[in-house]
Motif scaffolding. Structure first.
Motif, short mmCIF file in Angstrom:
data_model
loop_
_atom_site.label_atom_id
_atom_site.label_comp_id
_atom_site.label_asym_id
_atom_site.label_seq_id
_atom_site.Cartn_x
_atom_site.Cartn_y
_atom_site.Cartn_z
N MET C 1 0.83 -1.20 0.00
CA MET C 1 0.00 0.00 0.00
C MET C 1 0.87 1.25 0.00
SD MET C 1 -2.92 1.13 2.56
CE MET C 1 -3.45 2.82 2.63
N GLY C 2 1.83 1.28 0.94
CA GLY C 2 2.73 2.42 0.97
C GLY C 2 3.57 2.49 -0.30
N THR C 3 3.84 1.30 -0.87
CA THR C 3 4.69 1.26 -2.06
C THR C 3 4.10 2.07 -3.21
OG1 THR C 3 5.42 -0.92 -1.42
CG2 THR C 3 5.80 -0.30 -3.68
N ILE C 4 2.80 1.94 -3.41
CA ILE C 4 2.17 2.64 -4.54
C ILE C 4 2.30 4.15 -4.34
CG2 ILE C 4 -0.04 3.08 -5.65
CD1 ILE C 4 -0.72 0.17 -5.16
N LEU C 5 2.04 4.59 -3.12
CA LEU C 5 2.14 6.02 -2.85
C LEU C 5 3.58 6.49 -2.99
CD1 LEU C 5 -0.27 6.24 0.21
CD2 LEU C 5 -0.76 6.62 -2.20
N ARG C 6 4.52 5.66 -2.50
CA ARG C 6 5.94 6.05 -2.61
C ARG C 6 6.38 6.06 -4.07
NH1 ARG C 6 6.72 3.01 2.23
NH2 ARG C 6 7.29 1.18 1.01
N PHE C 8 4.43 6.81 -6.65
CA PHE C 8 3.92 8.08 -7.18
C PHE C 8 4.85 9.22 -6.78
CE2 PHE C 8 -0.72 6.46 -7.22
CZ PHE C 8 -0.55 6.03 -8.52
N GLY C 9 5.19 9.23 -5.49
CA GLY C 9 6.07 10.28 -4.97
C GLY C 9 7.43 10.26 -5.64
N GLY C 10 8.00 9.06 -5.76
CA GLY C 10 9.32 8.93 -6.38
C GLY C 10 9.31 9.44 -7.81
N TYR C 11 8.26 9.13 -8.52
CA TYR C 11 8.14 9.60 -9.91
C TYR C 11 8.13 11.12 -9.95
CZ TYR C 11 6.21 10.31 -14.56
OH TYR C 11 6.01 10.72 -15.84
N LEU C 12 7.32 11.71 -9.08
CA LEU C 12 7.20 13.17 -9.09
C LEU C 12 8.52 13.83 -8.71
CD1 LEU C 12 3.66 13.85 -7.66
CD2 LEU C 12 4.49 14.14 -9.98
N ILE C 13 9.21 13.27 -7.70
CA ILE C 13 10.48 13.85 -7.27
C ILE C 13 11.48 13.81 -8.41
CG2 ILE C 13 12.46 13.50 -5.74
CD1 ILE C 13 10.40 12.49 -3.65
N LEU C 14 11.57 12.64 -9.07
CA LEU C 14 12.51 12.52 -10.19
C LEU C 14 12.15 13.53 -11.28
CD1 LEU C 14 13.03 8.70 -10.64
CD2 LEU C 14 14.61 10.37 -9.71
N ARG C 53 10.47 -7.10 -0.88
CA ARG C 53 11.06 -7.35 -2.19
C ARG C 53 10.33 -8.46 -2.92
NH1 ARG C 53 16.99 -7.56 -2.42
NH2 ARG C 53 17.44 -5.37 -2.67
N SER C 54 9.03 -8.57 -2.70
CA SER C 54 8.27 -9.63 -3.38
C SER C 54 7.90 -9.17 -4.78
CB SER C 54 7.01 -9.95 -2.59
OG SER C 54 6.21 -8.81 -2.48
N VAL C 55 7.59 -10.15 -5.62
CA VAL C 55 7.21 -9.85 -7.01
C VAL C 55 5.95 -8.98 -7.03
CG1 VAL C 55 6.49 -10.86 -9.19
CG2 VAL C 55 8.25 -11.97 -7.85
N THR C 56 5.00 -9.32 -6.15
CA THR C 56 3.75 -8.55 -6.11
C THR C 56 4.03 -7.08 -5.87
OG1 THR C 56 2.82 -10.49 -5.05
CG2 THR C 56 1.50 -8.49 -5.01
N ASN C 57 4.86 -6.83 -4.87
CA ASN C 57 5.13 -5.44 -4.50
C ASN C 57 5.80 -4.69 -5.64
OD1 ASN C 57 5.03 -3.41 -2.58
ND2 ASN C 57 7.18 -3.71 -2.08
N CYS C 58 6.81 -5.29 -6.24
CA CYS C 58 7.55 -4.61 -7.30
C CYS C 58 6.69 -4.42 -8.54
CB CYS C 58 8.82 -5.38 -7.62
SG CYS C 58 9.95 -5.41 -6.23
N THR C 59 5.85 -5.42 -8.83
CA THR C 59 4.95 -5.29 -9.98
C THR C 59 4.01 -4.11 -9.76
OG1 THR C 59 5.06 -7.65 -10.28
CG2 THR C 59 3.28 -6.51 -11.38
N CYS C 60 3.48 -4.00 -8.57
CA CYS C 60 2.57 -2.89 -8.28
C CYS C 60 3.30 -1.56 -8.41
CB CYS C 60 1.98 -3.03 -6.88
SG CYS C 60 0.72 -4.32 -6.82
N ALA C 61 4.56 -1.51 -7.95
CA ALA C 61 5.32 -0.26 -8.06
C ALA C 61 5.53 0.11 -9.52
CB ALA C 61 6.66 -0.41 -7.34
N VAL C 62 5.87 -0.89 -10.34
CA VAL C 62 6.08 -0.62 -11.77
C VAL C 62 4.79 -0.11 -12.41
CG1 VAL C 62 6.59 -1.70 -13.99
CG2 VAL C 62 7.98 -2.24 -12.03
N ILE C 63 3.68 -0.75 -12.07
CA ILE C 63 2.41 -0.32 -12.63
C ILE C 63 2.12 1.12 -12.20
CG2 ILE C 63 -0.09 -0.67 -12.54
CD1 ILE C 63 0.41 -3.64 -12.39
N ALA C 64 2.38 1.43 -10.94
CA ALA C 64 2.11 2.78 -10.44
C ALA C 64 2.92 3.81 -11.22
CB ALA C 64 2.42 2.86 -8.95
#
Lengths: 162, 177, 147
Positions: C1-6, C8-14, C53-64
């Motif tokens: 859950m936090g990953t998706i928000l982070r 989004f945040g990471g994208y904006l910061i970059l 570092r699970s696949v689910t988490n990273c996949t969700c981050a990539v999608i976000a």
């Protein structure tokens, strides 16, 4: 478990291929600096999930081989089947012809007329009336056929952009 | 040396304005429809993840207790492989016998779900059939014991936790990749 | 859950960091810029996924991240103003053979950069340049004077 490692690598590769394909890229001759950062960001995130907590050399080599194999299979399929190539790369799209914009295409691929003009300027075309046809190539570049060429030398095929 | 295989050049690329472009708008329209579906799917995945359908969220949090509430277990219904999480055991005063809590934890939790650490450290850990029995010294109750989990492989695993003289708690946990 | 928000945040910061850093004139990326870009992309990743570092988490981050990029490029195509904020605008460096001082100073352009671009498009001397335009990706387009 070896099978889980290989499955993760294969999934990571396939998922990235899909992701890059659907995210689409901004057209232009070169990637902007931000797009480079984005690529590393996407790649790095996928990589973290692929490697997980198993940072051994064996694991790394297994996954590299898996990814390379996936890439090889994909390249082969793309070469072998036209439909597959279309799915992977998309087809070239006409953005403008006979001084009319293809509005539907422009809207779907998120291209502004500014982007077309940018490429036109690089070829030394000063305004939109100098463009005969503008095409978004499947690899993301916009190519432009100037209208002048056609009138002057009808016998020659129009030169494509470099 | 044999001659290389050759083929005459055939102009097969479709034309737009006499320029060979090879546009295939019919295909592209299909692709755009597919793209929309994919993005819709992606949004659904993100929402599911935010809700915790893939673990680590509101949906995956679960609680269960023995009929007499001597022992309550807080756990994650859905775990993620190679990701740390915590399982908490709440002991009611009724589970304390003779200043000790004796709790049996099955191998499903120790091995499959990868119990890394149990805190506080039990006074005695005894191996028993299908699991480990921990004995804690207790001054006063209620009290809690935390077990740090880190599952290695995805799959569905059952575990059992039981205190002496109480009904066992049996649950299954789904570990996603 | 936090990953998706982070994510989004990471994208904006970059996005903000890369946008604020002045684009270097001349479209070639130097070695240093590649390293820098790799560093920025790499630094934000551990904080995005955290310990999960699970696949689910990273996949969700990539999608976000992909979703964010898609949404922004959609916004850019709808509103030229957003496009100007995110990508910048093309700027005229030389107009009718005259240097535009304000742009040259504002973008920290060097005469050599423009000269290099002129040479690349086959113009021998900078005096033969009618128009020079700094494009949004940092490239310079040159129009020679009509003979």
């Amino acid at each position: 478990m070896a099978i889980f490692i290989i499955a993760r690598a294969a999934f990571g590769y396939m998922f990235l291929v899909l992701m890059v394909r659907v995210v689409g890229r901004r057209p232009g001759k070169q990637l902007t600096p931000f797009e480079f950062v984005l690529i590393f960001y996407l790649g790095g995130l996928t990589l973290t999930g692929m490697v997980g907590s198993e940072g051994s050399l064996t694991n790394a080599i297994t996954q590299i081989i898996t990814v390379a194999l996936c890439h090889y299979v994909l390249s082969y399929l793309r070469f072998r089947f036209t439909t597959f190539a279309k799915i992977l790369d998309g087809t070239p799209l006409v953005l403008m012809e006979k001084s009319t914009w293809r509005t539907e295409t422009l809207k779907r691929v998120n291209i502004q007329d500014d982007d077309v003009m940018h490429v036109a300027r690089q070829q030394g075309i000063k305004d939109l009336s100098g463009i005969k046809t503008a095409v978004l190539e499947s690899f993301g570049e916009i190519t432009i056929v100037p209208s002048r060429v056609d009138e002057e030398e009808k016998s020659d095929p129009p030169s494509s952009s470099q | 040396m044999p001659d290389p295989e050759t083929n005459p050049v055939v102009d097969s690329v479709p034309k737009v304005n006499e320029i060979a472009v090879g546009e295939d708008l019919a295909f592209q329209r299909k692709w755009w429809r597919f793209e929309r579906i994919i993005w819709l799917l992606f949004v659904v995945i993100l929402v599911c993840d935010l809700l915790g359908l893939f673990g680590r969220g509101w949906f995956s949090k679960a609680k269960c207790s023995t009929p007499d509430h001597a022992l309550t277990v807080d756990y994650q219904r859905i775990e993620r492989a190679s990701t740390p999480s915590t399982l908490t055991l709440h002991f009611d005063p009724s589970s304390v016998q003779d200043r000790h809590i004796v709790v049996f934890v099955s191998n499903g939790l120790i091995k499959s779900l990868g119990a890394r650490r149990i805190s506080p450290q039990p006074a005695i850990s005894a191996l028993s059939e299908g699991g480990v029995t921990y004995t804690f010294d207790v001054r006063s109750a209620p009290t809690i014991v935390e077990i740090r989990l880190q599952p290695q492989m995805p799959g569905e695993y059952a575990f059992r936790i039981q205190t002496a003289g109480n009904a066992p708690i049996r649950r299954t946990v789904l570990v996603v990749p | 859950m936090g990953t998706i928000l982070r994510a989004f945040g990471g994208y904006l910061i970059l996005l903000i960091v890369v946008r604020v850093l002045k684009r270097r004139a001349g479209s070639q990326m130097t070695m240093f810029e590649f390293v820098f870009i790799f560093l920025m992309g790499g630094v934000i990743i551990p904080s995005t996924v955290g310990k999960d570092r699970s696949v689910t988490n990273c996949t969700c981050a990539v999608i976000a991240v992909g979703f964010m990029h898609r949404a922004l490029s959609w916004a850019k195509s709808r509103s030229p103003k957003i496009g100007a904020v995110l990508d910048g605008v093309p700027l005229v460096i030389i107009k009718n053979g005259e240097w535009q001082k304000e742009v040259v100073h504002g973008m920290k352009l060097r005469r050599e950069d423009v000269e290099a671009a002129a040479r690349a498009s086959g113009v021998k001397s900078i005096d033969d340049v009618d128009y020079a335009i700094l494009e949004r990706n940092g490239g310079i387009s040159i129009f020679p004077k009509e003979k």
